[in-house]
Design a protein around this motif. Sequence first.
Motif, mmCIF file in Angstrom:
data_model
loop_
_atom_site.group_PDB
_atom_site.id
_atom_site.type_symbol
_atom_site.label_atom_id
_atom_site.label_comp_id
_atom_site.label_asym_id
_atom_site.label_seq_id
_atom_site.Cartn_x
_atom_site.Cartn_y
_atom_site.Cartn_z
ATOM 1 N N GLN A 69 -21.384 63.767 -18.119
ATOM 2 C CA GLN A 69 -21.217 64.405 -16.805
ATOM 3 C C GLN A 69 -20.851 65.783 -17.450
ATOM 4 O OE1 GLN A 69 -18.838 62.193 -13.794
ATOM 5 N NE2 GLN A 69 -20.757 61.199 -13.931
ATOM 6 N N THR A 70 -19.520 65.315 -18.764
ATOM 7 C CA THR A 70 -18.849 67.077 -19.547
ATOM 8 C C THR A 70 -19.756 67.465 -19.951
ATOM 9 O OG1 THR A 70 -16.932 65.751 -19.404
ATOM 10 C CG2 THR A 70 -17.260 67.684 -21.147
ATOM 11 N N ASP A 71 -20.504 67.285 -20.681
ATOM 12 C CA ASP A 71 -21.654 67.984 -21.257
ATOM 13 C C ASP A 71 -22.642 68.708 -20.157
ATOM 14 O OD1 ASP A 71 -20.851 67.653 -23.738
ATOM 15 O OD2 ASP A 71 -22.748 65.655 -23.805
ATOM 16 N N LEU A 72 -22.872 68.080 -18.852
ATOM 17 C CA LEU A 72 -23.840 68.951 -18.004
ATOM 18 C C LEU A 72 -22.953 69.913 -17.301
ATOM 19 C CD1 LEU A 72 -25.610 66.019 -16.609
ATOM 20 C CD2 LEU A 72 -27.114 67.661 -17.694
ATOM 21 N N LEU A 73 -22.008 69.645 -17.087
ATOM 22 C CA LEU A 73 -21.145 70.826 -16.453
ATOM 23 C C LEU A 73 -21.235 71.814 -17.332
ATOM 24 C CD1 LEU A 73 -18.459 68.020 -14.892
ATOM 25 C CD2 LEU A 73 -20.382 70.165 -14.017
#
Length: 321
Positions: A69-73
């Motif tokens: 999720q951090t990478d997506l954000l």
Amino acid sequence: MARKFYTVLILPDASSQIRRFHIAKPLFSAISVTAGLIFVAFLFLIYQAVGHTGHMLELRQLRATANGQTDLLQKFERLENQMTQLREFDLRLRTAAGLEVKDAERAIVGVGGADTLSSRALMVAAVAHQGVAGDSSETIRPDNLGGELDRLSREMNDRNKSFQGLIGSLEAKRSLLASTPTIWPVKGWLTAGFGQRRSPFTGQRQMHEGVDIANTVGTPVIAPADGIVRYTGPLGGFGDVVSVDHGHKISTFYAHLQQHKVSQGQRVRRGDVLGLVGTTGRVTGPHLHYEIQVNEVSVDPTKYVIDQETVKYLGNGDSAE
């Protein structure tokens, strides 16, 4: 009186003597209780180990999900920044091209979504890396991120359509500019301007639908804009002529040529040689008769020329008789 012990018989093999052991009943009870407790403790330890392993796997999955999720954000943050730059670039291009910008502004205002998403992304990433549980009201749920990505995808499609329209408009403007006769077709002296003049042959005043540019025989005559040659050859008192269709209802006409250098149907570019200055037709000396027609109506060529210094005017630039 009942016995207070248990007898245990052990027979190692068929030829050996039987060995007897006496175990007191209280001791036997204590050993049994102790063995039971050890067995229960062993089962408990196995349960705890299995549970710990499950928690570790779950923790790893949560960390992997958080990292994902951090990478997506972070990717969304970059996309959002790029989209902001595209909005500004679109607006600047439309302004520079003199196109309507209200639609572009409405497109920017009309998009929805969380206006604080970009500012939260770094905070969520920091929380995920540090393993600190943040306030649920300040984090981005996966369903929210999916909605934002869908919104961004729709805006990218809209922006792509906007750029396609912008490219088409700029291409049309480029085509119009390339088709506009903005340079003189030949160097020389302007001996007769556009408009009413006294004919050098009859002495009567008549409309002169072009300009006459005098120069020596053989001086190259170039195309002042892109176009397609529609006619070449003799044309009565105009002598040897060339007519070029530039599109956008603009055409040019060149008369009294000594020789034409193009053929009918040929595509020419600005600067290509169309012919040579001559004395064919009804003339008093070597010169080029040059006309511009817009919607088949002759207009003053001097209104289209950018480089006025290429042709020198006689006197004050009035039509010469």
